[in-house]
Write an enzyme that holds these catalytic residues in place. Structure first.
Site, PDB file in Angstrom:
ATOM      1  N   ARG A 156      39.399  42.548  47.657  1.00 39.86           N
ATOM      2  CA  ARG A 156      40.018  41.588  46.878  1.00 39.86           C
ATOM      3  C   ARG A 156      39.277  40.352  47.196  1.00 39.86           C
ATOM      4  O   ARG A 156      39.027  39.987  48.380  1.00 39.86           O
ATOM      5  CB  ARG A 156      41.463  41.307  46.995  1.00 39.86           C
TER       6      ARG A 156
ATOM      7  N   GLU B 277      38.248  36.628  37.968  1.00 43.38           N
ATOM      8  CA  GLU B 277      37.541  37.973  37.283  1.00 43.38           C
ATOM      9  C   GLU B 277      37.837  37.915  35.755  1.00 43.38           C
ATOM     10  O   GLU B 277      38.895  37.726  35.475  1.00 43.38           O
ATOM     11  CB  GLU B 277      37.803  39.385  37.890  1.00 43.38           C
TER      12      GLU B 277
ATOM     13  N   HIS C 261      33.136  44.237  39.781  1.00 44.47           N
ATOM     14  CA  HIS C 261      34.470  45.135  40.078  1.00 44.47           C
ATOM     15  C   HIS C 261      34.321  46.349  39.661  1.00 44.47           C
ATOM     16  O   HIS C 261      35.234  46.935  39.068  1.00 44.47           O
ATOM     17  CB  HIS C 261      35.526  44.273  39.830  1.00 44.47           C
TER      18      HIS C 261
END
Length: 319
Positions: free
Chosen positions: A238, A266, A285
């Site tokens: 994270r 994000e 991601h």
């Protein structure tokens, strides 16, 4: 009945699951672009009865949930989401169910290994040079990983898989986390050391922690300064585990390299400095996002919604 499938950023949902049974019973809408803010999310989702949300993408704080008057079922992927106010959903009587992916740590640990090698050998720079019509000019010489030291912060399911991969590359493995024991570290071929020793002795550092109040900012400016010059910092967990402004400052100074799959915000803003720093390898991601994981997520999500429509919900999340 209206159903929204959110956060389908790679337009993969329709490819990996059979949605026909739901489409016969409800209006089904797929959202392929990120909802940029709470007002947009409230405006576009207010009329939906069921939301199928991908983990760690669109945030659902209490202030947004109260603006979704029709919401009856929140079908999430995974069992945990730091950006979701699950207590607020429960308080409003909204059913919450989960879907498990096929990934038992393989996907993210494999990406970690890929990022480590990409950063160590400057693979993105080499690829860019070839595509621009060049060859080796301007591409930095990389380092070999054999004989180097990998420091793992968080030696759970994912960190342990990464440790075993590093041993196969003939790397030395150090490990640290707040509750890690020497026995657990030894079991996967690592050695438990204090955090400061890990920072100063590692050529590569990889983070594998759950984001919480204890771990937020666990890598701050003093930790970055303690790292070896030229060391590689990998984050596939994270973004907020690292003090991002301090990391950017450190990268601009050329002290370390970073290989990042996760970020504070994000999708990563178009003008974000991490997009242009030459000593940062960045991916969008991709950690858990494999065909196998998405297939399991969406197949189970369809099952969850059908069961709810039949009045017998399954995979209820205990909040």
């Amino acid at each position: 009945m209206r159903i929204a499938v959110l956060d389908d950023w790679q337009t993969i949902a329709r490819q990996v699951a059979d949605w026909s049974s739901l489409e016969r019973r409800a209006e089904l809408v797929f959202f392929h672009d990120a909802l940029t803010n709470e007002d947009e999310a409230a405006r576009k989702l207010a009329d939906f009865d069921i939301l199928i949300a991908m983990r760690e993408r669109t945030p659902f704080p209490d202030s947004l949930i109260e603006r979704l008057p029709n919401l009856k079922l929140f079908a999430m992927t995974g069992r945990r989401g730091s950006s979701l106010d699950l207590a607020s959903l429960k308080r409003r009587g909204i059913t919450i169910c989960y879907a498990d992916g096929a990934d038992a740590g393989e996907a993210t640990s494999e990406l970690t290994l890929g990022l480590m090698i990409a950063a160590a050998r400057a693979i993105p720079a080499g690829d860019a040079a070839i595509r621009a019509g060049g060859f080796q000019g301007g591409v930095p010489a990389g380092i070999q990983l054999a004989g180097k030291t990998l420091g793992i912060i968080g030696l759970g399911r994912l960190g342990s898989r990464v440790a075993r991969s590093a041993l196969a590359l003939d790397m030395r493995v150090l490990a640290w986390s707040q509750n890690l024991t020497a026995e657990t570290a030894t079991a996967v071929g690592a050695r438990l050391v204090p955090k400061q020793q890990l920072l100063t002795e590692s050529d590569v550092i990889s983070l594998h922690l759950v984001l919480s109040s204890r771990t937020r900012g666990i890598i701050g400016a003093p930790d970055l300064a303690a790292m070896r010059k030229g060391a590689i910092l990998i984050n596939t967990s994270r973004g907020p585990l690292i003090d991002e402004p301090a990391l950017i400052e450190n990268l601009r100074a050329g002290h370390i390299w970073a290989a990042l799959d996760v970020f504070d915000q994000e999708p990563l803003p178009a003008t974000h400095p991490l997009r242009s720093l030459p000593n940062a390898v960045v991916t969008p991601h991709l950690g858990y996002g494999t065909i196998e994981t998405f297939r399991s997520f969406y197949r189970q999500s369809v099952e969850n919604v059908l069961a709810f429509l039949d009045g017998a919900p399954i995979r209820i999340l205990d909040v």
